[in-house]
Design an enzyme around this catalytic site. Structure first.
Site, PDB file in Angstrom:
ATOM      1  CG  HIS A 110       1.466  -3.833   2.881  1.00 16.52           C
ATOM      2  ND1 HIS A 110       2.691  -3.208   2.747  1.00 16.52           N
ATOM      3  CD2 HIS A 110       1.450  -4.851   1.987  1.00 16.52           C
ATOM      4  CE1 HIS A 110       3.380  -3.832   1.811  1.00 16.52           C
ATOM      5  NE2 HIS A 110       2.654  -4.817   1.332  1.00 16.52           N
ATOM      6  CG  ASP A 146       4.567  -4.356   5.307  1.00 17.80           C
ATOM      7  OD1 ASP A 146       4.150  -3.410   5.984  1.00 17.80           O
ATOM      8  OD2 ASP A 146       5.334  -4.216   4.337  1.00 17.80           O
TER       9      ASP A 146
HETATM   10  C1  GAR Z   1       0.110   3.537   0.846  1.00 11.61           C
HETATM   11  O1  GAR Z   1      -0.173   2.890  -0.360  1.00 11.61           O
HETATM   12  C2  GAR Z   1       0.370   2.524   1.943  1.00 11.61           C
HETATM   13  O2  GAR Z   1      -0.438   1.391   1.845  1.00 11.61           O
HETATM   14  C3  GAR Z   1       1.829   2.200   1.690  1.00 11.61           C
HETATM   15  O3  GAR Z   1       2.420   3.452   1.425  1.00 11.61           O
HETATM   16  C4  GAR Z   1       1.446   4.275   0.775  1.00 11.61           C
HETATM   17  C5  GAR Z   1       1.387   5.596   1.509  1.00 11.61           C
HETATM   18  O4  GAR Z   1       0.555   6.490   0.816  1.00 11.61           O
HETATM   19  N1  GAR Z   1       2.430   1.548   2.814  1.00 11.61           N
HETATM   20  C6  GAR Z   1       3.276   0.539   2.712  1.00 11.61           C
HETATM   21  O5  GAR Z   1       3.701   0.132   1.637  1.00 11.61           O
HETATM   22  C7  GAR Z   1       3.706  -0.083   4.034  1.00 11.61           C
HETATM   23  N2  GAR Z   1       4.549  -1.179   3.812  1.00 11.61           N
HETATM   24  P1  GAR Z   1       0.017   7.769   1.534  1.00 11.61           P
HETATM   25  O6  GAR Z   1       1.239   8.528   2.085  1.00 11.61           O
HETATM   26  O7  GAR Z   1      -0.671   8.550   0.448  1.00 11.61           O
HETATM   27  O8  GAR Z   1      -0.917   7.335   2.612  1.00 11.61           O
END
Ligand code: GAR
Length: 217
Positions: A110, A146
């Site tokens: 997260h 989360d």
């Molecule tokens: C990342 O920044 C991750 O931390 C976030 O979504 C993005 C996915 O990027 N996750 C959350 O916000 C979970 N609550 P990615 O598809 O490039 O890995």
């Protein structure tokens, strides 16, 4: 390490899959004790699925409109004898029956220093709150959004000219470092979750340094 002794990782992803890529890249190193064996997405056009296919990792799209979506998701994970499930930008909240089916074996990344700024748009929430330090967190998944026992965190400064995009990019660099590191620690047996408490052993050392943001000297 012999490939068959590596931890088998299944990744749940909905979007571009850059954290998935970090895990795939780590797994391609001979001395990394885990490998991604399966990628599941709730979005047909997720680039995460393409990233997996490009390197010959099994990629599966499951529509959340299907009956028993989470049961089928879990069945695929079991069929692939997956040891650990990594949520990497998976935009769904896992229901209690799924979490208990894979109890202690699901982790998430997260983009904030949890418990601050859970949910969507964590980077914008940090900017709106005016904090000067934020970061990212890898944690075991429980039934909350989360929440769940924290494994690793990285602190990242918020700079005066930041917008959501620049801050997200700076945090993402650290996401790509701590997610493979967390998987490594779990695979090596250096991190355990017992009754909701994370216990460390082996290769984990307590650091004594910190940093102050903003920097004044
Ligand atoms: C990342 O920044 C991750 O931390 C976030 O979504 C993005 C996915 O990027 N996750 C959350 O916000 C979970 N609550 P990615 O598809 O490039 O890995």
């Amino acid at each position: 390490m012999h490939p068959r002794t590596r931890l088998r990782v299944g990744v749940l992803a909905s979007g571009r899959g850059s954290n998935l890529q970090a895990l795939i890249d780590a797994g391609q190193k001979a001395d990394f004790p885990a490998e991604v064996v399966l990628v599941l997405s709730d979005k047909k056009n997720s680039y995460a699925l393409e990233r997996a296919s490009m390197v010959g990792i099994r990629s599966i799209h499951l529509s959340p409109k299907e009956d028993d979506f989470y049961r089928k998701l879990g069945d695929e994970i079991e069929n692939f004898e997956t040891d650990l499930i990594c949520c990497a930008g998976f935009i769904r909240i896992l229901p209690p029956e799924f979490v208990s089916r894979f109890s202690g074996r699901i982790i998430n990344i997260h983009p904030s220093l949890l418990p601050s700024f859970p949910g969507l748009h964590a980077q914008k929430k940090a900017l709106d709150a005016g904090v000067t330090v934020t970061g990212c967190t890898v944690h075991f998944v429980d039934e909350g959004v989360d929440t769940g026992p924290i494994i690793l965190q990285a602190a990242v400064p918020v700079l005066p000219y930041d917008d959501e995009e620049t801050l997200s990019e700076r945090i993402l660099v650290y996401e790509h470092r701590i997610y493979p590191l967390a998987v490594r620690l779990i695979a090596e047996g250096s991190v355990h979750c017992v009754d909701g408490v994370v216990l460390y052993s082996g290769n984990v050392h307590q650091g004594s340094s910190g940093f102050i943001s903003p920097v004044t000297e």
